[in-house]
Design a protein around this motif. Structure first.
Motif, short mmCIF file in Angstrom:
data_model
loop_
_atom_site.label_atom_id
_atom_site.label_comp_id
_atom_site.label_asym_id
_atom_site.label_seq_id
_atom_site.Cartn_x
_atom_site.Cartn_y
_atom_site.Cartn_z
N GLY A 1 0.83 -1.20 0.00
CA GLY A 1 0.00 0.00 0.00
C GLY A 1 0.86 1.25 0.00
N ASN A 2 0.23 2.41 0.25
CA ASN A 2 1.00 3.66 0.26
C ASN A 2 0.43 4.72 1.19
OD1 ASN A 2 -1.28 4.34 -1.60
ND2 ASN A 2 -0.11 6.23 -1.86
N SER A 3 -0.69 4.42 1.87
CA SER A 3 -1.28 5.46 2.70
C SER A 3 -2.04 4.85 3.88
CB SER A 3 -2.24 6.32 1.87
OG SER A 3 -3.38 5.56 1.49
N GLY A 4 -2.53 5.75 4.74
CA GLY A 4 -3.27 5.30 5.92
C GLY A 4 -4.51 4.52 5.59
N SER A 5 -5.11 4.78 4.41
CA SER A 5 -6.33 4.06 4.04
C SER A 5 -6.04 2.61 3.65
CB SER A 5 -7.03 4.77 2.88
OG SER A 5 -6.20 4.80 1.73
N ASP A 6 -4.75 2.25 3.58
CA ASP A 6 -4.36 0.87 3.27
C ASP A 6 -3.96 0.09 4.51
OD1 ASP A 6 -4.61 1.21 0.44
OD2 ASP A 6 -2.66 2.21 0.41
N THR A 7 -3.89 0.76 5.67
CA THR A 7 -3.36 0.09 6.86
C THR A 7 -4.23 -1.08 7.33
OG1 THR A 7 -4.42 1.76 8.28
CG2 THR A 7 -2.12 2.14 7.65
N SER A 8 -5.53 -0.99 7.11
CA SER A 8 -6.38 -2.12 7.50
C SER A 8 -6.01 -3.37 6.71
CB SER A 8 -7.86 -1.78 7.27
OG SER A 8 -8.29 -0.77 8.17
N MET A 9 -5.74 -3.19 5.43
CA MET A 9 -5.32 -4.30 4.57
C MET A 9 -3.97 -4.85 5.03
SD MET A 9 -5.10 -4.35 0.40
CE MET A 9 -3.75 -3.15 0.24
N TYR B 1 -4.47 -6.76 8.28
CA TYR B 1 -5.17 -8.03 8.06
C TYR B 1 -4.18 -9.11 7.63
CZ TYR B 1 -9.04 -11.12 6.73
OH TYR B 1 -9.93 -12.16 6.64
N ALA B 2 -3.24 -8.75 6.78
CA ALA B 2 -2.21 -9.71 6.35
C ALA B 2 -1.31 -10.11 7.52
CB ALA B 2 -1.38 -9.12 5.22
N LEU B 3 -1.02 -9.14 8.40
CA LEU B 3 -0.10 -9.40 9.51
C LEU B 3 -0.80 -9.95 10.75
CD1 LEU B 3 2.08 -6.14 9.27
CD2 LEU B 3 2.64 -8.41 8.39
N ASP B 4 -2.10 -10.14 10.68
CA ASP B 4 -2.85 -10.67 11.83
C ASP B 4 -2.19 -11.95 12.32
OD1 ASP B 4 -5.01 -12.17 13.32
OD2 ASP B 4 -6.14 -10.35 12.80
#
Length: 466
Positions: free
Chosen positions: A366-374, A377-380
């Motif tokens: 990703g590249n921004s704060g709006s990608d942090t959920s994604m 989720y991968a790092l869960d």
């Protein structure tokens, strides 16, 4: 005396023939020698007038003829034997050659195996569009190398090698005036089809300036602008718009905005049997059109594109509340109603990854704060496999319009468990040769006077009402 000479000649002839045979002289040569010897004997005998000598010569000629016949038969037999020997040697040579050829073919087969091994090894090499010292690139190669090694504790089965990519700012240029879907909206409302949109939408397009917010409110306006278009018409318009050149760069169409190093990452993962998904805040059909006409088109299928959702219904049923109240028939058209479903940012990215993929990705970009959920989720910690998340930092203000501060951003991303990528330091090239940053980033859109007048009237009316 003459008889004695004739007798000696007769005795010498077979000896000479035997000597010829012992040196493997061809039969034709031996016959010639015999003929010359016979002629010499005849000349000697003609010099003599004695009848006895003539009789002796006649006897010698008969003897010579007999011996010559015997010699020719012997020579013929030896020649036949020599030919058989030669044929045998030729057969042996052919067998040897065949054997050697078999060995060569075997070697070739081994070479094919070696080539395959080398080809497999190529999958774990560095990426040429990345600086060799890039820690982000090195960490990615190490991760992928371990994930494809079935002897590694970090091995990931092919079916579970899922990588998700944000699009704008991660794969493609996001800085305004190059942000694809926003500039497409401006072009549609003010240049290409102002007659199809409301004055409010024209005004909204005119007000978009650097620093605008690409949130849900703006996405709802995008949905209204394309109301009445079929899904295919929207797709085609997105491709058509992509042929236009952005004023923010020299020699760049909107479709040319893909970052070369990130394209290389997508291909690298694809070559290592990863399934690639593009999870974008841009509307899904538009995202599909962009991806399908991009350098990553071979690596991402349309079914692996997740984006913002606009409402779609069967034409003629736009006002029917539920899709359960009508049925699709042969030849029906799917149209955009102007309705809005969801903006694919923040938690929505996580929700739609779960709903459409059904499992945790192991790599996220990703590249921004709006990608942090994604990313999260991968790092869960419940992810059954090792996972990594990468964030592109737009810190290059020479080749790009980046304004982010590397020290600040990288520290923030590392704190959250992400691996930061510097466009300035990690990317050898950003865009294809010939594409350079323009002198001015933003240009006021060129619009028809009637559009500007209508928008101005709308603004005046809005202010008066307030």
């Amino acid at each position: 005396m003459k008889k004695l000479i004739s007798l000696m000649l007769a005795l010498a002839l077979p000896l000479s023939i035997t000597a010829c045979n012992s040196t493997s002289i061809p039969a034709s040569t031996t016959a010639a020698a015999v003929e010359e010897t016979t002629e010499a004997a005849a000349e000697t005998e003609e010099a003599s007038k004695d009848e006895d000598t003539t009789e002796a010569a006649t006897t010698a000629e008969e003897t010579t003829k007999a011996e010559t016949t015997k010699a020719e038969e012997t020579t013929k037999a030896e020649t036949s034997k020599a030919e058989e020997t030669t044929a045998a040697e030729t057969t042996k040579t052919e067998e040897t050659t065949t054997k050697d050829t078999t060995v060569d073919e075997s070697d070739s087969a081994e070479n094919k195996i070696i080539d395959f091994t080398e080809k497999k090894a190529e999958k774990t090499t560095t990426l040429p569009e990345w600086d060799p010292s890039s820690k982000a690139m090195q960490s990615l190669v190490e991760f992928v190398s371990a994930s494809v090694d079935d002897n590694s504790k970090s091995y990931i089965p092919v079916k579970d090698r899922i990588a998700v990519f944000d699009m704008d700012g991660t794969l493609t240029c996001e800085t305004f005036f190059t942000y694809y879907d926003t500039c497409m909206f401006i072009s549609y409302c003010l240049e290409d089809h102002p007659e199809k949109v409301s004055d409010d939408l024209k005004q909204a397009a005119l007000e978009l300036k650097p620093g605008y917010t690409a949130g849900e409110a703006l996405a709802r306006k995008f949905a209204k602008a394309y109301a009445g278009m079929t899904v295919k018409e929207l797709y085609d318009y997105a491709v058509e718009f992509g042929q236009k050149k952005t004023p923010s760069f020299n020699n760049m169409r909107y479709l040319d905005g893909f970052y070369l190093p990130m394209v290389e990452v997508v291909k690298y993962l694809y070559d290592n049997d990863y399934t690639i998904y593009v999870v974008s805040g841009t509307e899904r059909t538009t995202t599909r059109a962009i991806v399908a006409n991009s350098p990553i088109s071979e690596y991402v299928s349309p079914s692996h594109v997740i984006g913002t959702e606009f409402e779609v219904k069967v034409k003629g049923n736009e006002e029917v509340p539920s899709n359960m109240d009508f049925k699709y028939k042969n030849g029906d058209e799917l149209v955009l109603t102007g309705g809005f479903i969801q903006k694919n940012l923040n938690a929505n990215k996580t929700i739609w990854i779960e709903r459409e993929i059904g499992q945790y990705p192991v790599l996220a970009f990703g590249n921004s704060g709006s990608d942090t959920s994604m990313m999260n989720y991968a790092l869960d910690e419940r992810n059954p496999y090792p996972a990594q998340a990468y964030m592109v930092v737009a810190d290059d203000d020479v080749r790009e319009w980046g304004t982010q501060k590397w020290d600040e951003k990288s520290a923030d991303y590392e704190k959250q468990g992400y691996i930061p990528i510097s466009m300035k330091n990690d990317f050898v090239n950003i865009y294809p040769e010939g594409i350079t940053r323009a002198d001015v980033q933003y240009h006021e859109p060129e619009v028809k006077a009637t559009v500007t007048e209508t928008a101005a009237e709308t603004t005046a009316e809005t202010q008066k009402a307030a």
